[in-house]
Design an enzyme around this catalytic site. Structure first.
Site: not given
Ligand code: NDP
Length: 271
Positions: A17, A68, A158, A236
């Site tokens: 972190s 969260k 979804k 990001g």
């Molecule tokens: P979640 O686990 O809640 O959601 C993951 C999402 O990514 C789902 O929609 C999933 O799709 C999709 N996904 C996963 N793998 C793949 C793939 N190989 N190809 C396409 N889609 C994929 O994660 P979060 O929403 O919490 O986080 C998402 C990203 O955002 C992370 O990389 C995280 O580091 C980043 N983030 C950055 C922040 C910042 O401050 N910069 C803050 C919060 C998050 P499916 O529904 O089909 O499984």
């Protein structure tokens, strides 16, 4: 002896972190006397650890993966944006009650609009993903009146369900055929796994702006795909700092300057 006001980030894992560096810098800059720790919370002890922190004089928390949703359920009061996101990334001990907020969405739009100088109003926006990060972004994007906001996800159902909550349209990646977008935001975790998104070239133009919520020293496949098509891109890291600044503001009622902290982190991470 004066004791600093106590803050922390809770997560599991937590070693990676950057929040302590960010908040320590904000505090120095704004002359706030605070202490900020990172705390590894056992997966089955989130609730107890939050209560113990506040009983011991804690003032506020950042919450990161995987807590969260649990934080959302634990909070006694919620801001509108936490309520809409159904997830809490910031907690404040507020007059004896636990208040939950979600600053991810405002962090995202501030980074895009203020740091990258890309206005979002009246723009067509494609938001990729339907997890916590996408959910946290939607309200902040809708409030800026984009001309169009489409949510697309690997699992189409979804995206459709999430979009419905906000009276928007959701689709699978393969159903993005006929339109191109001014702004494409990757809120999937594909980049975390070094994977690309199977998007058709027709969704992007040379004047599109593509944003990935992830940041890493390595190549981000989605941003590489965008750059190969002549689009402007950003990672990001700025969002991370902007969402932290909004948490800091909630706790201390003073808004820090994010730019020097973003620069410091880029240097620190060699990004
Ligand atoms: P979640 O686990 O809640 O959601 C993951 C999402 O990514 C789902 O929609 C999933 O799709 C999709 N996904 C996963 N793998 C793949 C793939 N190989 N190809 C396409 N889609 C994929 O994660 P979060 O929403 O919490 O986080 C998402 C990203 O955002 C992370 O990389 C995280 O580091 C980043 N983030 C950055 C922040 C910042 O401050 N910069 C803050 C919060 C998050 P499916 O529904 O089909 O499984």
């Amino acid at each position: 002896m004066l004791v600093p006001d106590r803050y922390a980030v809770f997560g599991n894992p937590i070693a990676h972190s950057l929040s302590p560096i960010i908040h320590t810098n904000f505090a120095k800059q704004t002359h706030q006397f605070i202490g900020y720790e990172k705390i590894l919370v056992p997966l089955d002890k989130f609730k107890e650890t939050v209560h113990a922190f506040f009983l011991n004089g804690g003032r506020g928390l950042n919450i990161t993966l995987p807590f969260k949703l649990e934080a959302f359920e634990l909070c006694e009061e919620l801001t509108d944006r936490a309520h809409n996101a159904k997830a809490v990334n910031t907690i404040k001990f507020n007059l004896g009650k636990i208040l939950g907020d979600n600053t991810d969405g405002i962090g995202l739009v501030r980074d895009i609009q203020q740091n990258h100088h890309i206005p979002l109003q009246n723009k067509s926006i494609l938001l990729l993903g339907s997890g916590g990060a996408a959910r946290g972004a939607i309200l902040a994007l809708v409030q800026l009146n984009p001309s169009k906001l489409i949510i697309a996800n690997r699992t189409a159902t979804k995206a459709i369900e999430l979009a419905k909550e906000f009276a928007l349209e959701g689709r699978g990646f393969s159903e993005l055929e006929n339109d191109s977008y001014d702004i494409i935001i990757n809120a999937t975790s594909a980049s975390l796994y070094g994977e690309s998104i199977p998007l058709k070239g027709s969704v992007i133009r040379q004047d599109s702006f593509c944003y990935d919520m992830f940041y890493t020293k390595k190549t981000i496949p989605f941003l590489q795909w965008a750059q190969e098509r002549g689009a402007k891109t950003a990672d990001g890291l700025g969002m991370l700092v902007e969402q932290a600044a909004e948490s800091f503001y909630l706790w201390r009622n003073i808004m820090p300057d994010t730019k020097p902290v973003i620069q410091l982190l880029r240097k620190h991470l060699q990004l």
